[in-house]
Design a protein around this motif. Structure first.
Motif, PDB file in Angstrom:
ATOM      1  N   LYS A   1     -13.273 -23.196  -6.409  1.00  0.00           N
ATOM      2  CA  LYS A   1     -12.520 -23.784  -5.176  1.00  0.00           C
ATOM      3  C   LYS A   1     -12.021 -22.739  -4.189  1.00  0.00           C
ATOM      4  N   CYS A   2     -12.280 -22.645  -2.951  1.00  0.00           N
ATOM      5  CA  CYS A   2     -11.522 -21.836  -2.255  1.00  0.00           C
ATOM      6  C   CYS A   2     -10.045 -21.916  -1.947  1.00  0.00           C
ATOM      7  N   HIS A   3      -9.328 -20.795  -2.125  1.00  0.00           N
ATOM      8  CA  HIS A   3      -7.743 -20.948  -1.857  1.00  0.00           C
ATOM      9  C   HIS A   3      -7.585 -19.891  -0.841  1.00  0.00           C
ATOM     10  N   ALA A   4      -8.468 -19.546   0.097  1.00  0.00           N
ATOM     11  CA  ALA A   4      -7.925 -18.549   1.051  1.00  0.00           C
ATOM     12  C   ALA A   4      -7.362 -19.434   2.232  1.00  0.00           C
ATOM     13  N   PRO A   5      -6.338 -18.842   2.918  1.00  0.00           N
ATOM     14  CA  PRO A   5      -5.527 -19.677   3.917  1.00  0.00           C
ATOM     15  C   PRO A   5      -6.381 -19.839   5.134  1.00  0.00           C
ATOM     16  N   ASN A   6      -7.392 -19.021   5.514  1.00  0.00           N
ATOM     17  CA  ASN A   6      -8.183 -18.909   6.490  1.00  0.00           C
ATOM     18  C   ASN A   6      -9.742 -18.480   5.853  1.00  0.00           C
ATOM     19  N   VAL A   7     -10.648 -19.311   6.529  1.00  0.00           N
ATOM     20  CA  VAL A   7     -11.940 -18.948   6.251  1.00  0.00           C
ATOM     21  C   VAL A   7     -13.000 -18.935   7.494  1.00  0.00           C
ATOM     22  N   GLU A   8     -13.569 -17.781   7.532  1.00  0.00           N
ATOM     23  CA  GLU A   8     -14.631 -17.840   8.745  1.00  0.00           C
ATOM     24  C   GLU A   8     -15.946 -17.993   8.205  1.00  0.00           C
ATOM     25  N   ILE A   9     -16.815 -18.534   8.831  1.00  0.00           N
ATOM     26  CA  ILE A   9     -18.238 -18.766   8.462  1.00  0.00           C
ATOM     27  C   ILE A   9     -19.008 -18.376   9.776  1.00  0.00           C
ATOM     28  N   GLN A  10     -19.742 -17.171   9.427  1.00  0.00           N
ATOM     29  CA  GLN A  10     -20.511 -16.665  10.525  1.00  0.00           C
ATOM     30  C   GLN A  10     -21.985 -16.769  10.460  1.00  0.00           C
ATOM     31  N   GLY A  11     -22.571 -16.761  11.782  1.00  0.00           N
ATOM     32  CA  GLY A  11     -24.342 -16.903  11.648  1.00  0.00           C
ATOM     33  C   GLY A  11     -24.532 -17.522  13.011  1.00  0.00           C
ATOM     34  N   GLN A  12     -24.320 -16.436  13.949  1.00  0.00           N
ATOM     35  CA  GLN A  12     -24.940 -16.885  15.267  1.00  0.00           C
ATOM     36  C   GLN A  12     -26.446 -17.101  15.325  1.00  0.00           C
ATOM     37  N   ASN A  13     -26.902 -18.272  15.858  1.00  0.00           N
ATOM     38  CA  ASN A  13     -28.280 -18.470  16.110  1.00  0.00           C
ATOM     39  C   ASN A  13     -28.834 -18.693  14.535  1.00  0.00           C
ATOM     40  N   ALA A  14     -28.092 -19.067  13.668  1.00  0.00           N
ATOM     41  CA  ALA A  14     -28.748 -19.137  12.571  1.00  0.00           C
ATOM     42  C   ALA A  14     -29.932 -20.173  12.276  1.00  0.00           C
ATOM     43  N   THR A  15     -31.105 -20.060  11.831  1.00  0.00           N
ATOM     44  CA  THR A  15     -31.740 -21.326  11.514  1.00  0.00           C
ATOM     45  C   THR A  15     -32.231 -21.586  10.264  1.00  0.00           C
ATOM     46  N   CYS A  16     -31.495 -21.078   9.214  1.00  0.00           N
ATOM     47  CA  CYS A  16     -31.546 -21.504   7.689  1.00  0.00           C
ATOM     48  C   CYS A  16     -30.250 -20.945   7.092  1.00  0.00           C
ATOM     49  N   THR A  17     -29.843 -21.315   5.891  1.00  0.00           N
ATOM     50  CA  THR A  17     -28.725 -21.195   5.243  1.00  0.00           C
ATOM     51  C   THR A  17     -28.533 -19.611   5.048  1.00  0.00           C
ATOM     52  N   THR A  18     -29.457 -19.028   4.801  1.00  0.00           N
ATOM     53  CA  THR A  18     -29.258 -17.651   4.433  1.00  0.00           C
ATOM     54  C   THR A  18     -29.005 -16.882   5.383  1.00  0.00           C
ATOM     55  N   GLU A  19     -29.126 -17.189   6.758  1.00  0.00           N
ATOM     56  CA  GLU A  19     -28.865 -16.607   7.973  1.00  0.00           C
ATOM     57  C   GLU A  19     -27.064 -16.656   8.448  1.00  0.00           C
ATOM     58  N   THR A  20     -26.544 -17.530   7.366  1.00  0.00           N
ATOM     59  CA  THR A  20     -25.066 -17.634   7.489  1.00  0.00           C
ATOM     60  C   THR A  20     -24.376 -16.713   6.406  1.00  0.00           C
ATOM     61  N   MET A  21     -22.910 -16.794   6.806  1.00  0.00           N
ATOM     62  CA  MET A  21     -22.090 -16.118   5.524  1.00  0.00           C
ATOM     63  C   MET A  21     -20.577 -16.428   5.455  1.00  0.00           C
ATOM     64  N   CYS A  22     -20.055 -16.317   4.515  1.00  0.00           N
ATOM     65  CA  CYS A  22     -18.373 -16.300   4.591  1.00  0.00           C
ATOM     66  C   CYS A  22     -17.978 -15.106   4.880  1.00  0.00           C
ATOM     67  N   ALA A  23     -17.499 -14.692   6.085  1.00  0.00           N
ATOM     68  CA  ALA A  23     -16.828 -13.621   6.471  1.00  0.00           C
ATOM     69  C   ALA A  23     -15.541 -13.184   5.713  1.00  0.00           C
ATOM     70  N   SER A  24     -15.117 -14.218   4.990  1.00  0.00           N
ATOM     71  CA  SER A  24     -13.833 -14.102   4.548  1.00  0.00           C
ATOM     72  C   SER A  24     -13.781 -13.474   3.113  1.00  0.00           C
ATOM     73  N   PHE A  25     -15.076 -13.321   2.700  1.00  0.00           N
ATOM     74  CA  PHE A  25     -15.391 -13.098   1.250  1.00  0.00           C
ATOM     75  C   PHE A  25     -14.601 -11.901   0.912  1.00  0.00           C
ATOM     76  N   CYS A  26     -13.759 -11.626  -0.045  1.00  0.00           N
ATOM     77  CA  CYS A  26     -13.113 -10.326  -0.569  1.00  0.00           C
ATOM     78  C   CYS A  26     -12.985 -10.326  -2.018  1.00  0.00           C
TER      79      CYS A  26
END
Ligand code: SF4
Length: 106
Positions: A80-105
């Motif tokens: 379960k994610c417990h981050a206060p804020n999460v940003e998902i990135q992936g401008q113009n993504a056409t599939c799942t692998t072109e997205t990412m969780c930019a808040s991963f630490c």
């Protein structure tokens, strides 16, 4: 629940950088860095049709329940994610692998 900001505007569930789903799955079983994560809930908006998006009446919430398999992330507790804020990135993504969780630490 984390505040979710999503720039994957090509996703069926994206409305003004908010997610209509209310709950998403982030993938990244072996992730050591954010590039190895992805939004498993991504669904490409059918091409050439900007009107083809989620038909939910209510404006999306800015918070989302996040199940996440990136267990090496500092915000991950029992998948379960417990981050206060999460940003998902992936401008113009056409599939799942072109997205990412930019808040991963790690
Ligand atoms: S911040 Fe960490 S725990 Fe939360 S969704 Fe992203 S990778 Fe998963």
């Amino acid at each position: 629940m984390p505040v979710l900001d999503c720039t994957v505007t090509n996703c069926y569930y994206n409305k003004e950088k908010l997610c209509c789903r209310g709950a998403i799955n982030v993938e990244g079983d072996t992730a050591e860095e954010k590039d190895a994560t992805a939004c498993g809930s991504f669904r490409e908006r059918s091409s050439g049709s900007f009107s083809n998006s989620c038909k939910c009446e209510e404006p999306p919430e800015n918070r989302s329940d996040i199940d996440c398999t990136a267990e090496r992330c500092t915000y991950n507790n029992s998948c379960k994610c417990h981050a206060p804020n999460v940003e998902i990135q992936g401008q113009n993504a056409t599939c799942t692998t072109e997205t990412m969780c930019a808040s991963f630490c790690k």
